[in-house]
Design a protein around this motif. Structure first.
Motif, PDB file in Angstrom:
ATOM      1  N   GLU A 408      73.156  59.934  21.797  1.00 31.49           N
ATOM      2  CA  GLU A 408      73.373  60.155  23.233  1.00 31.49           C
ATOM      3  C   GLU A 408      72.573  59.154  24.078  1.00 31.49           C
ATOM      4  O   GLU A 408      73.084  58.602  25.053  1.00 31.49           O
ATOM      5  CB  GLU A 408      72.981  61.588  23.606  1.00 31.49           C
ATOM      6  CG  GLU A 408      73.292  61.930  25.054  1.00 31.49           C
ATOM      7  CD  GLU A 408      73.197  63.428  25.326  1.00 31.49           C
ATOM      8  OE1 GLU A 408      73.675  63.856  26.381  1.00 31.49           O
ATOM      9  OE2 GLU A 408      72.652  64.158  24.473  1.00 31.49           O
ATOM     10  N   GLN A 409      71.328  58.906  23.684  1.00 31.85           N
ATOM     11  CA  GLN A 409      70.503  57.947  24.438  1.00 31.85           C
ATOM     12  C   GLN A 409      71.061  56.534  24.317  1.00 31.85           C
ATOM     13  O   GLN A 409      70.955  55.737  25.260  1.00 31.85           O
ATOM     14  CB  GLN A 409      69.055  58.002  23.944  1.00 31.85           C
ATOM     15  CG  GLN A 409      68.335  59.275  24.376  1.00 31.85           C
ATOM     16  CD  GLN A 409      66.934  59.375  23.793  1.00 31.85           C
ATOM     17  OE1 GLN A 409      66.620  58.712  22.811  1.00 31.85           O
ATOM     18  NE2 GLN A 409      66.112  60.219  24.378  1.00 31.85           N
ATOM     19  N   LYS A 412      73.916  56.264  26.817  1.00 33.24           N
ATOM     20  CA  LYS A 412      73.392  56.138  28.184  1.00 33.24           C
ATOM     21  C   LYS A 412      72.781  54.757  28.444  1.00 33.24           C
ATOM     22  O   LYS A 412      72.820  54.239  29.561  1.00 33.24           O
ATOM     23  CB  LYS A 412      72.341  57.225  28.444  1.00 33.24           C
ATOM     24  CG  LYS A 412      72.916  58.636  28.520  1.00 33.24           C
ATOM     25  CD  LYS A 412      71.798  59.651  28.733  1.00 33.24           C
ATOM     26  CE  LYS A 412      72.346  61.075  28.866  1.00 33.24           C
ATOM     27  NZ  LYS A 412      71.256  62.072  29.018  1.00 33.24           N
ATOM     28  N   GLY A 445      78.512  67.256  24.294  1.00 37.62           N
ATOM     29  CA  GLY A 445      77.725  66.539  25.302  1.00 37.62           C
ATOM     30  C   GLY A 445      77.837  65.038  25.161  1.00 37.62           C
ATOM     31  O   GLY A 445      77.885  64.301  26.159  1.00 37.62           O
ATOM     32  N   THR A 448      81.230  63.921  26.365  1.00 37.08           N
ATOM     33  CA  THR A 448      81.227  63.949  27.839  1.00 37.08           C
ATOM     34  C   THR A 448      80.523  62.722  28.409  1.00 37.08           C
ATOM     35  O   THR A 448      81.044  62.033  29.299  1.00 37.08           O
ATOM     36  CB  THR A 448      80.519  65.226  28.346  1.00 37.08           C
ATOM     37  OG1 THR A 448      81.139  66.364  27.769  1.00 37.08           O
ATOM     38  CG2 THR A 448      80.563  65.300  29.866  1.00 37.08           C
ATOM     39  N   ASN A 449      79.325  62.447  27.908  1.00 35.00           N
ATOM     40  CA  ASN A 449      78.541  61.317  28.424  1.00 35.00           C
ATOM     41  C   ASN A 449      79.203  59.975  28.135  1.00 35.00           C
ATOM     42  O   ASN A 449      79.042  59.025  28.907  1.00 35.00           O
ATOM     43  CB  ASN A 449      77.122  61.340  27.836  1.00 35.00           C
ATOM     44  CG  ASN A 449      76.226  62.328  28.570  1.00 35.00           C
ATOM     45  OD1 ASN A 449      76.299  62.440  29.785  1.00 35.00           O
ATOM     46  ND2 ASN A 449      75.391  63.054  27.834  1.00 35.00           N
ATOM     47  N   THR A 450      79.933  59.891  27.046  1.00 27.19           N
ATOM     48  CA  THR A 450      80.651  58.647  26.751  1.00 27.19           C
ATOM     49  C   THR A 450      81.689  58.380  27.838  1.00 27.19           C
ATOM     50  O   THR A 450      81.829  57.248  28.326  1.00 27.19           O
ATOM     51  CB  THR A 450      81.339  58.733  25.374  1.00 27.19           C
ATOM     52  OG1 THR A 450      80.358  59.007  24.368  1.00 27.19           O
ATOM     53  CG2 THR A 450      82.047  57.424  25.030  1.00 27.19           C
ATOM     54  N   VAL A 452      81.637  59.554  30.959  1.00 24.76           N
ATOM     55  CA  VAL A 452      80.906  59.259  32.201  1.00 24.76           C
ATOM     56  C   VAL A 452      80.415  57.811  32.207  1.00 24.76           C
ATOM     57  O   VAL A 452      80.570  57.071  33.196  1.00 24.76           O
ATOM     58  CB  VAL A 452      79.728  60.241  32.379  1.00 24.76           C
ATOM     59  CG1 VAL A 452      78.844  59.815  33.553  1.00 24.76           C
ATOM     60  CG2 VAL A 452      80.232  61.661  32.579  1.00 24.76           C
ATOM     61  N   CYS A 453      79.816  57.387  31.098  1.00 26.29           N
ATOM     62  CA  CYS A 453      79.257  56.032  31.012  1.00 26.29           C
ATOM     63  C   CYS A 453      80.358  54.979  31.059  1.00 26.29           C
ATOM     64  O   CYS A 453      80.169  53.905  31.624  1.00 26.29           O
ATOM     65  CB  CYS A 453      78.447  55.868  29.724  1.00 26.29           C
ATOM     66  SG  CYS A 453      76.901  56.799  29.760  1.00 26.29           S
ATOM     67  N   ALA A 488      84.721  65.555  33.210  1.00 26.66           N
ATOM     68  CA  ALA A 488      84.066  64.263  33.415  1.00 26.66           C
ATOM     69  C   ALA A 488      85.043  63.210  33.941  1.00 26.66           C
ATOM     70  O   ALA A 488      84.662  62.325  34.670  1.00 26.66           O
ATOM     71  CB  ALA A 488      83.456  63.773  32.107  1.00 26.66           C
TER      72      ALA A 488
END
Length: 488
Positions: A408-409, A412, A445, A448-450, A452-453, A488
């Protein structure tokens, strides 16, 4: 043969004499100049004695002080580099310093930074005097504002060894004649009262000088001895000690070793965050890993109160040494990046960037996690070539890490890296990993973050690829079983 005897002795002196530095004037047998080492152009200080303008007596004093400077080594004594004698001048090269009198006059520090700087300086001179009086069995005999010098790192160094003498060397007159009239104001009262000479101790003369130095650190140059009775500007926690130092009775003045012990106790003048930090760094080689970890994890919270010169020229080099040669590991990252902000870009590239590159190659998950979390603090200093050739190839492994936090980091981190990535790394490598993570990662999560990024880096994608990728990615996201991923 004759050319050997007539050649210029300064040709063997590896330093160039520059412009004079104000601050000593009639209070030293030397004039101080800026200097540079030939070849490297490293800055040094040059103490110059004019043989032809001064008396034979002063020349003897200058030569004797040089001999003492050469033979003594201590962290709080002026550091000797080289010297040269000609018919006209005596040259002495030391580490780069400026007179304390000039430094305090020009100093822009205020509030706690100023208080900590003065406490650290007074501690260093007290430590130097303990070394001379107790370990070396010597008396300095010239402690005052004009025998102390300040390095680029804000360290106070004791110099002015013109009147230094071994215990018992002086015979019937233990307090030497200063010769320079401007220095007589620093003579202790027992010089004019022979009845008190019997109660002198090995450190009483220098402790009187230390008292004068403390007064001058807070009030400026001493003009008359009665002014020493004015204590308005001296910190309250230092007042009792100060009064003991300038006591008319030599036997009442404390030993410098006892001063350090007393003032290092809780509530003492030498018990503060800066001195604690500097002493820990001096002994870092003998500290265990747990102690180092605790120290580095709390250091960042203190740095704003420390003088910038101390941070940049003393603490940061120690952190870099601990990183390169010790086992400090990722604990140094926080304070290192915080202090890195104080550097010019060229110095950042030289000092901090190599550490960053080395850390990204680490297999330690904690280190990689901390780096990715703090990427925003140093990414602006990294060259595009460094990011693409040395950092991205290490970061990309994070997309495949078995630890979901690292994956995840890593996702981001691309938000910060994208502006610096080349076509292939961004439009091929990153998108390939994003597509896999968005469709197949078992953590909602991360999926989702992928998404968003991907939206955040869209402006950096190649125009021919952007629309095609975004449409398929967002369509894929709307079918995700994880509700936040669909939103997202």
């Amino acid at each position: 043969m004759w050319s050997f005897f007539s050649r210029d002795p300064t040709k063997d002196f590896a330093y160039e004499v520059g412009e004079p530095v104000r601050g000593l004037e009639d209070r030293s047998v030397w004039t101080l100049h800026k200097g540079k080492k030939r070849g490297t152009q490293d800055e040094v200080s040059i103490f110059l004695f004019d043989v032809q303008k001064n008396s034979e007596t002063l020349f003897d004093i200058a030569k004797a002080s040089l001999k003492k400077l050469k033979t003594m080594r201590h962290p709080s004594l002026l550091h000797y580099l080289d010297s040269c004698e000609t018919e006209k001048f005596l040259y002495v090269a030391t580490e780069y310093v400026e007179p304390l009198a000039t430094h305090i006059e020009d100093m822009k520090l205020e509030g706690q930074q100023r208080e900590l700087f003065l406490a650290w300086g007074i501690f260093q001179i007290t430590r130097a005097l303990s070394f001379l009086n107790n370990d070396g069995n010597m008396r300095h005999n010239n402690v005052c504002l004009y025998s102390v010098f300040v390095t680029l790192a804000g360290e106070w160094k004791l110099g002015g060894f013109e009147f230094l003498a071994s215990q018992g060397q002086d015979g019937s007159n233990p307090i030497p004649l200063k010769i320079l009239p401007a220095l007589e104001i620093y003579d202790p009262p027992e010089k004019k009262d022979p009845s008190k000479l019997k109660s002198m101790t090995k450190c009483s003369t220098d402790m009187w000088g230390l008292g004068c130095l403390i007064w001058e650190a807070f009030n400026g140059p001493l003009k008359t001895q009665p002014a020493l009775k004015t204590v308005d500007h001296i910190p309250k926690q230092l007042c009792t000690l100060y009064c003991e130092l300038v006591s008319a009775n030599p036997a009442s003045r404390p030993n410098p070793a006892d001063i350090i012990t007393r003032c290092r106790k809780i509530g003492g003048y030498f018990k503060n965050d800066l001195i604690d930090t500097m002493l820990f760094l001096e002994e870092i080689q003998i500290k265990d890993k747990v102690e180092k970890g605790k120290f580095f994890s709390t250091l960042s919270s203190y740095l704003d109160n420390f003088p910038e010169s101390v941070c940049v020229h003393k603490i940061l080099p120690q952190l870099l040494t601990a990183f390169h040669y010790g086992d400090a590991g990722s604990f140094v990252l926080g304070p290192m990046f915080k202090l890195g902000k104080l550097l010019e870009d060229a110095d950042y590239q030289k000092q901090i960037v190599p550490c960053v590159v080395k850390l990204f190659a680490s297999n330690d998950r904690t280190t990689r996690s901390r780096l990715l979390q703090q990427l925003d603090q140093f990414i602006m200093h990294l060259q595009n070539s460094t990011v693409n050739d040395q950092i991205f190839p290490q970061v990309v492994h994070g997309f495949l890490d078995t630890n979901p936090i690292i994956r995840e980091q890593t996702v981001k981190s691309i938000v910060h890296l994208a502006p610096k990535l080349n076509y292939n790394n961004l439009n091929v490598e990153v998108l390939r990993h994003f597509a896999r993570l968005q469709s197949k990662d078992d953590q909602g999560g991360i999926r989702t973050n992928t998404t968003v990024c991907l939206g955040k880096i869209a402006s950096h994608l190649h125009p021919q690829i952007r629309q095609k990728v975004l449409v398929s990615a967002f369509v894929r996201a709307t079918r995700d079983p994880f509700p936040p991923a669909r939103q997202a």
